[in-house]
Design an enzyme around this catalytic site. Structure first.
Site, short mmCIF file in Angstrom:
data_model
loop_
_atom_site.label_atom_id
_atom_site.label_comp_id
_atom_site.label_asym_id
_atom_site.label_seq_id
_atom_site.Cartn_x
_atom_site.Cartn_y
_atom_site.Cartn_z
N CYS A 131 0.83 -1.20 0.00
CA CYS A 131 0.00 0.00 0.00
C CYS A 131 0.87 1.25 0.00
CB CYS A 131 -0.93 -0.01 1.21
SG CYS A 131 -1.89 1.52 1.39
N TYR A 166 1.12 12.77 -1.57
CA TYR A 166 1.68 11.45 -1.84
C TYR A 166 2.94 11.51 -2.71
CZ TYR A 166 -2.37 9.49 0.43
OH TYR A 166 -3.33 9.18 1.37
N GLU A 222 -5.71 -3.84 -3.08
CA GLU A 222 -5.59 -2.44 -3.51
C GLU A 222 -6.32 -2.22 -4.84
OE1 GLU A 222 -4.71 0.33 -2.41
OE2 GLU A 222 -3.48 -0.04 -0.65
#
Length: 590
Positions: free
Chosen positions: A196, A227, A269
């Protein structure tokens, strides 16, 4: 023609590929056994565990990146309601993530490891704070999202079960007596959370690279910047490093467990990204969005679908099956040693003349914009070169005496690019899609190509290539010449398309997949030209005539942002790293 023969190991190499691929001639052993020898590769043991696993399960990463949700988010036109629901689900997930770290820290028997896991948990709590800021900035009411969807639930249950020691092959949680046994739980937990962290760090960098610095109105800029930030990238790297440290003393069986956990996390995911409610136009997946059109997919064969060039395979068959002594005079065929020397000479001539031809093309004045007509004129020179090279091969007699059954067996055993056949199979099996597959190839022998696809259950591919002529299944050394040059390929492409348009009332979308200069015109003529691991000469020649090479994902995000349609002769080609990326774009996740 693409072949080089090394006198000692029969080093078969494509000048256009610029990367040697070795096949050993195994003396008295059957040539077919050589077909199973894979090309040399870097040992996986030379990389850290997390790096190996990321490479091994990169396919799942691409499925997430090419999801309609991710593409629309990167483009900045994702509906705010969809993003709100995503944030609500992600809050549930991050809380479970933080709790999993908490449980893992309890199992770690080293103070430094406990501290490192605690630091990682703090970064998760920071993510939750970021989500709170989204709620405030956009006046989102995530409390409306009262239920956790099934994908989020499966993922959180998996994480917490792993962190609680409920892992296949491990003692029941209450029976973990020693600190060493408990440390395994910490390692397994890192195996489940690392994918992840790595995935979000990867997506952050990919999306961040597409942000225009002058673009102030991108609604998800804050999400992307978080991110793609150095802090998050460092946190993801810290997670990988800790996984490496905790797993260093594990047995092979225990490392296998980590691999299974890593793979399962990657799959979850993918499910998480695709589970987000989505009800807006999107450019992916390609087939779903063009179900009302006829889709015509064209592909090159050598080094696009294959790992080694077909001329190398045919050379190997010729040399290994040729007589070793004067008995060859009885069947009017060259001796093996003579064949080897002749192939070597032909290869040397081809390589030298090919490079001279490319340099001659590049000596022409460089175009300041896309110049298709100039490119066509320049490639006439390459076309003449290719035809003369084939003349030399035919005149040499090296293709004489090959058995058709040997050629077909070679095709059946031919090593293909990973994922190529899967893409073709799934395109043909996709319901409600009218798709046709064509292979355009310089290959001297179409039977080799047909055998390669037929052996893998892809009989519906139409092959357009040159053909050996045979007498009682033995090649005469002559070639029925159909596709020898870039010009020939382009003419075949246009002819197939024109004939289809006469018979089909639907609009037609064309895709061409290739890797070399020989594919350049077809790549440009197609509505979507996809370049797979191209040779340097392709990029050099293309760029010289104003062709732009754009990573496929970048191109897709741009088209999603501007709501553009695909159109041939735009001067833009799209690059991919693998067939898995083509799969993600064309078919999406099933």
């Amino acid at each position: 023609m693409r072949i080089l023969l090394n006198n000692s190991l029969a080093l078969l190499r494509s000048p256009r590929a610029a990367a040697p691929i070795r096949y050993l001639l195994l003396g008295s052993k059957k040539w077919s056994s050589a077909m199973s020898i894979p090309p040399p590769s870097i040992s996986a043991s030379e990389e850290a565990l997390a790096g190996r696993l990321w490479i091994k399960f990169n396919r799942e990463c691409l499925f997430s990146m090419y999801s309609p949700f991710a593409v629309s988010l990167a483009a900045g036109n994702l509906k705010i309601e969809t993003f709100r629901q995503y944030i609500a689900q992600d809050v549930h997930f991050l809380k479970a993530f933080a709790h999993a770290y908490e449980l893992a820290a309890e199992c770690a028997d080293d103070d430094d490891d406990k501290l490192a896991i605690s630091d990682l948990r703090k970064s998760v709590m920071d993510e939750l704070k970021m989500h709170d800021s989204f709620v405030q900035d956009w006046d989102l009411n995530i409390s409306k999202e009262v239920s956790v969807n099934s994908a989020t639930l499966r993922y959180t249950e998996f994480l917490l079960a792993t962190a609680s020691g409920k892992v296949e092959g491990l003692k029941a949680p209450g029976m973990l007596d020693t600190p060493f046994e408990k440390t395994k739980v910490a390692a397994y937990t890192l195996g489940a959370v690392t994918p992840c962290m790595k995935l979000y760090a990867f997506l952050g960098k990919e999306f961040g690279a597409l942000l225009d610095s002058s673009e102030v109105n991108h609604p998800y800029k804050k999400w992307i910047e978080n991110y793609s930030s150095d802090a998050f990238q460092a946190s993801a790297k810290q997670t990988e490093d800790l996984l490496e440290k905790l797993s260093v003393c594990m047995t092979g069986e225990e490392l296998d467990i980590i691999e299974k956990l890593y793979q399962q996390a990657m799959k979850l995911e993918v499910e998480f990204f695709h589970a987000q409610p989505f009800d807006q136009p999107t450019i992916v997946p390609l087939l779903k969005n063009h179900s009302k059109d006829e889709l015509m997919i064209f592909s090159d064969f050598d080094l696009t679908c294959t790992v080694v060039d077909s001329s190398a395979i045919l050379a190997e068959i010729a040399i290994v099956t040729a007589p070793k002594d004067d008995q060859g005079q009885q069947i009017n065929r060259m001796l093996s040693a003579d064949l080897k020397n002749t192939w070597s000479l032909l290869s040397k001539q081809y390589t030298e003349h090919y490079e001279e031809c490319i340099e001659s093309i590049l000596n022409k004045e460089k175009a300041d914009k896309f110049d298709y007509e100039g490119l066509c004129e320049a490639l006439e020179q390459l076309s003449e070169f290719e035809k003369k090279a084939n003349d030399r091969v035919i005149e040499s007699g090296v293709l004489k005496g090959l058995n058709l059954d040997d050629i077909k067996r070679a095709g059946e055993r031919l090593i293909l690019q990973d994922g190529c056949i899967s893409v073709f199979q799934k395109i043909l099996k996709t319901q409600d899609v009218n798709a046709k597959l064509h292979v355009l190839s310089y290959c001297w022998c179409g039977d080799l190509i047909r055998a390669a696809f037929s052996a893998r259950g892809v009989d519906a591919v139409e092959v357009h290539a040159n053909e050996f002529t045979f007498e009682e299944s033995i090649s005469t050394g002559e070639i029925e010449r159909k596709v020898e040059s870039p010009i020939d390929k382009a003419q075949q492409f246009k002819s197939i398309l024109q004939n289809r348009k006469k018979d089909e009332e639907k609009s037609i979308l064309t895709v061409y997949i290739g890797d070399s200069v020989g594919d350049l015109l077809c790549l440009l003529e197609a509505d979507i030209g996809i370049v797979v691991a191209s040779s340097s000469s392709l990029r050099r020649v293309g760029s010289h005539f104003g062709v732009s090479f754009v990573p496929l994902f970048s191109g897709i995000v741009q088209k999603q942002k501007q709501e553009e349609t695909w159109k041939g002769l735009s001067g833009t080609l799209y690059t991919v790293s693998s067939w898995a990326e083509i799969h993600s774009f064309a078919l999406g996740w099933e």
